[in-house]
Structure formats: C-alpha cells, structure tokens
Design an enzyme around this catalytic site. Structure first.
Site, short mmCIF file in Angstrom:
data_model
loop_
_atom_site.label_atom_id
_atom_site.label_comp_id
_atom_site.label_asym_id
_atom_site.label_seq_id
_atom_site.Cartn_x
_atom_site.Cartn_y
_atom_site.Cartn_z
CG HIS A 115 -1.80 1.19 1.33
ND1 HIS A 115 -1.52 2.24 2.17
CD2 HIS A 115 -2.94 1.53 0.67
CE1 HIS A 115 -2.45 3.16 2.05
NE2 HIS A 115 -3.32 2.75 1.14
CD GLU A 118 -2.95 2.40 -3.57
OE1 GLU A 118 -3.81 3.31 -3.51
OE2 GLU A 118 -3.08 1.31 -2.98
CG HIS A 119 -0.12 6.30 -0.54
ND1 HIS A 119 -0.76 7.42 -0.08
CD2 HIS A 119 -0.95 5.27 -0.29
CE1 HIS A 119 -1.93 7.09 0.45
NE2 HIS A 119 -2.06 5.77 0.34
CD GLU A 188 2.14 9.90 0.28
OE1 GLU A 188 0.92 9.73 0.00
OE2 GLU A 188 2.75 10.95 0.02
CD GLU A 195 -5.37 5.37 2.54
OE1 GLU A 195 -5.88 4.38 1.97
OE2 GLU A 195 -4.27 5.86 2.21
#
Length: 504
Positions: A115, A118-119, A188, A195
């Site tokens: 994940h 992905e960012h 990030e 999130e």
C-alpha cells in the site's frame, strides 16, 4: 478494500503471442443455437464441476451472450501476459497493470509495503516530477489511479483512444522508475496515517478487518492492507525497493485493456515499455504464498454507550477454483440483502431478509462471499439495534442452516436469474471489463466467456446448494467480529450450537 466476488476458473495454459483465445464453451453455444434453429432440440451444457464435463437438461443462450466480444490473450517472451477486449466504435479505453502481489505476500516486518508503494508511485520518477506527472495526465483528459487488496495491486489509466500509448508508457514509468525519494517517503507517512484514521471511522471496514484478523490469525490474510501504525512510521526505502525486487516480476503481471484497444498494438507497447521487467526476483528466490489457516474464533469490541451494533459472522468459504464457487454465489444471492431505508420493506424475495424486516431486527443486513486463492469467507454483515441482537442471531442462523435442509427450487431459480444479471451489470464500462480481465488472468490464466458463466450458473441444482451448505455451514466453526453495543450478542458457543438442527 474487502474484495468483491469476481468470476474465476482453474489455470489453463495461455496461448502464445498473437493467438486468439478460443472457448470450447462458446463453440458449443453456437452449435446449440444452430441446432435449435433447425430442429428445435437443445443439446447439452457443461456441469459446474471445474474441468469436468457432464450433461445438463437444456441450454438456451440469449443472443447478447453469444455476441459478447472475445478476449485476446498473448504471452511475451518474459512471461508478461497481455489481454484485451476491443469494443468497436469506442473512443475511450482503460488500460492497467494487475500485479499478483498484495498485503498477503508481506511479512509482519514489512506489512503495509504494498500500500505504501501505491502512494509512492505518484510522487515522481526519474523522468517526471510529481507535478509533471499530474499535469500530463490532466492535459490528456485522463484519469490515473491505483488500489491495493489482499492478493493484488493494480495501477490503471482511463484515456482517449489516441492516448493509449502514452498511458502505457506512464504506467511503466511509475512502476519501474519510481524515485522513492526519502523526503517523499517521510511526508507520505502522515498521509497514510490520516487515511488509516478515516478508514477506522468506517465501521464496516473496521469490522471486516477484525474479521480477517481473527479468522486467519497468524497468517498473511489476517494482516491489514494499510499495515500497523508502527510499520507505517518505520518502513524505509530499502523495505519498499526489496518488495519491488521480490514481487514485481513479469510472470506475476498482467497488462489488461478494454475499449478502444488494438491487441497487437497493446502487445507492442507492452514489449517496448515493460521489456526490462525481470523474469524472476533479483535474489533468485521466489516467495511462497503463506497458506491460509481458518481459526474458529471471535473478537468483540464493546461500547455500552453505543446503541448500534456492527456484526460480521462468517464461515470458511471456498477458493476461486473450488467446485463449490458457483453454488456459494447462488447461496449468497438466495440470502440476499436488506436495508431499512430501501423501498422494498418486507417484500424482499429472501426469506431471511423478510423475517428481519417483519420483526425490525436490523437497520441493514447483507450476505458476503469473498474468495481467495486457497480459501474464502462466506457470511453475514449486519447493523442492528443493541437490544435486537439475540433475536437477529436466531433468525440469521436458522436461515443459514435452512439451506442445508430445505431450500426450494423456486429460490434457486430466482437466484440464478439475479446472479446472471449481477454478473453482466458488473461488466458495464471499460474499467469494469479491464478489471475483470486482469483479475481472472492473474488467478486462472484465462477469462470465462458469458456463455460459460451462464452454463455454470444453470448447472447448479437444489441438491448442489444443499451439499454446499452442508459442507460449509452445517456444524462448522465460525469467525465473528463485532463492534458497538453488543451486550446482548450471544456468545461463541451459542452460535456454534445453532449451526445445525437437531431435528434432522
């Protein structure tokens, strides 16, 4: 993030490059249609058993099923698979990369890496800064996105017909040349933590994560997609690059497209831009998939101040390749779903939902059937008042066990029609078609035609439903996750005892 069902089939050897995939089922369907037109007699169909042939009473495919576009599949020398469905007259296309790597393939130490990557994919490459990437996509009028699940990672773009080549080049750039800048990684972390906070506010997401954690405790499927907070704060560039070197190899990837796609052109673009993909991990060691082990258990997070309960109850389900895959889909449709805010009220077809509505036992209730490569989860998710949980569980378990003993042919036939409609409506739009192609190719190496899907659905009988329910529900262990006002929720042994009927 809780995977929806999608059609799958056992692995089958991929045709070599530029060879069109032919389906024996589609050929059979055309022959049947021809025989029906000449003699009025309908012949045979495939049984639901994967890889096994048997006879059914009749086959009658609608014309729109027979006219469904074909899926072209090619395999490049590196092992990279390219698949597409061309829609004549379309001016837009969806093209993407489906990777056989998700949170399931992580360890406890690097959980969250897929994940995190992905960012990072959108934070700049060796050729483009983050701003240049965003401006280029905007100027194309395109849409670039990605998502991570427990077994797959996906990057895709929606563009005009003339921009398909640029989209494939951009996808290869963000996947193969991502900078993984240390400063961007640090920035990030806070984005992902925010999130996580938003996800945890969504009770359904939270409960289903808890359900996986307890049902598959100690295995890869039990880990969350985002990873624990300590990992998000500690993952380093070496962890991310190590994950890429291990899992981002050509045989584990599929480039799928749908819409205004020329298959030969897509193959050429894939070879040009993804030709540098390694065929094996850099260290030469393939990572074995962590086998899933289902554990009967529950996790309960009680808030007496909350007057609403969120409950997920699941039995171990079947894998995509199981002979029980389609009967479980039929059972999911038979049990159905209900929402008090909908206009149907007590007039839903599902007997379970009728009883929930008549007695006002829940705000909403739905059935889920989630499949993975070697296991699955089949169960019920409900949002209910805290003082109705005892009755809700009694009616829910009674209707689950009823499928073992007395499902009616009328219920089964109605579920077949609904399932066919759901399958076809799920393919509306190029993005949905591309996703279906990518996910099926990753899991099985081929894509089922609508004719084959209909054959497999039609082949399910009442006896199949009974046998499937007896295998997965009758006197079987369950997993449960509940959050909220759950002081009236029956304990594990009560639910376990009600997984069978003593009268039979």
């Amino acid at each position: 993030r809780f995977d929806r069902f999608s059609l799958r089939h056992p692995p089958k050897q991929i045709q070599k490059r530029s060879k069109r995939v032919s389906s024996p089922v589609l050929i059979m369907a055309l022959r049947v249609a021809l025989n029906k037109a000449t003699s009025g007699n309908v012949a045979s169909a495939l049984r639901r058993n994967f890889g096994a042939a048997a006879t059914a009473e009749s086959v009658d495919f609608p014309s729109y099923v027979l006219r469904a576009p074909s899926t072209d599949v090619s395999t490049l020398d590196s092992g990279l698979r390219v698949a597409s469905e061309t829609v004549v007259g379309s001016e837009t296309a969806t093209v993407g990369v489906w990777i056989d790597a998700g949170s399931r393939y992580e360890t406890a130490q690097n959980n969250g890496a897929a994940h995190f990557l992905e960012h990072m994919a959108f934070k700049g490459t060796e050729k483009r800064t983050q701003q240049q990437l965003e401006v280029e996509i905007e100027n194309m009028g395109g849409h670039l996105n990605a998502y991570t699940s427990r077994e797959q990672t996906v990057y895709f773009a929606k563009v005009f017909k003339k921009d398909v080549g640029r989209a494939v080049e951009i996808l290869s750039d963000i996947l193969l040349n991502s900078k993984l800048d240390e400063g961007a990684i640090e920035r990030e972390r806070d984005v992902i933590l925010r999130e996580m906070a938003e996800v945890n506010k969504q009770q359904e997401e939270l409960v289903l994560d808890h359900l996986h954690a307890t049902a598959f405790q100690g295995t890869g499927l039990g880990r969350t997609i985002l990873g624990p907070e300590e990992n998000i704060r500690s993952l380093a560039k070496s962890d991310l690059s190590g994950y890429i070197n291990t899992h981002y190899t050509a045989p584990r990837m599929v480039i799928a497209g749908a819409g205004a796609i020329d298959h030969e052109e897509l193959c050429g673009l894939a070879g040009e831009h993804f030709g540098s993909l390694p065929t094996a991990p850099k260290d030469g060691v393939e990572v074995a998939m962590d086998p899933a082990v289902f554990t009967g258990s529950d996790v309960r997070i009680r808030f007496d101040s909350d007057n609403t309960a969120h409950v997920a109850l699941a039995f171990q389900g079947a894998s995509w390749t199981s002979e029980y895959a389609f009967p479980l889909m039929i059972m999911q449709t038979m049990l159905g779903s209900y929402d008090r805010a909908s206009g149907l009220g007590k007039n839903v077809a599902s007997k379970m939902c009728q009883e929930v509505a008549e007695h006002e036992l829940a705000h909403s209730i739905s059935t889920f059937n989630t499949c993975y490569k070697d296991t699955g989860l089949f169960g019920i998710y409900a949002v209910a008042p805290d003082n109705k949980l005892d009755d809700l569980m009694w009616y829910t378990m009674n209707n689950l066990v009823r499928l073992v003993h007395s499902p009616s042919s009328e219920e089964v036939e109605r579920a077949k029609v609904n399932l066919k409609a759901t399958m076809l409506m799920g393919l509306d739009g190029h993005s949905n078609v591309a996703e279906d192609i990518g996910r099926q190719l990753l899991t099985y190496g081929r894509r089922m035609t609508p004719a084959e899907i209909f054959s497999r659905i039609d082949a399910v009988t009442v006896a199949d439903v009974k046998a499937t329910a007896a295998t997965f529900i009758n006197d079987q262990e369950h997993a449960l996750a509940a959050v909220g006002g759950i002081h009236e929720l029956p304990d594990y042994n009560w639910i376990r005892r009600h997984s069978y009927w003593l009268r039979y």
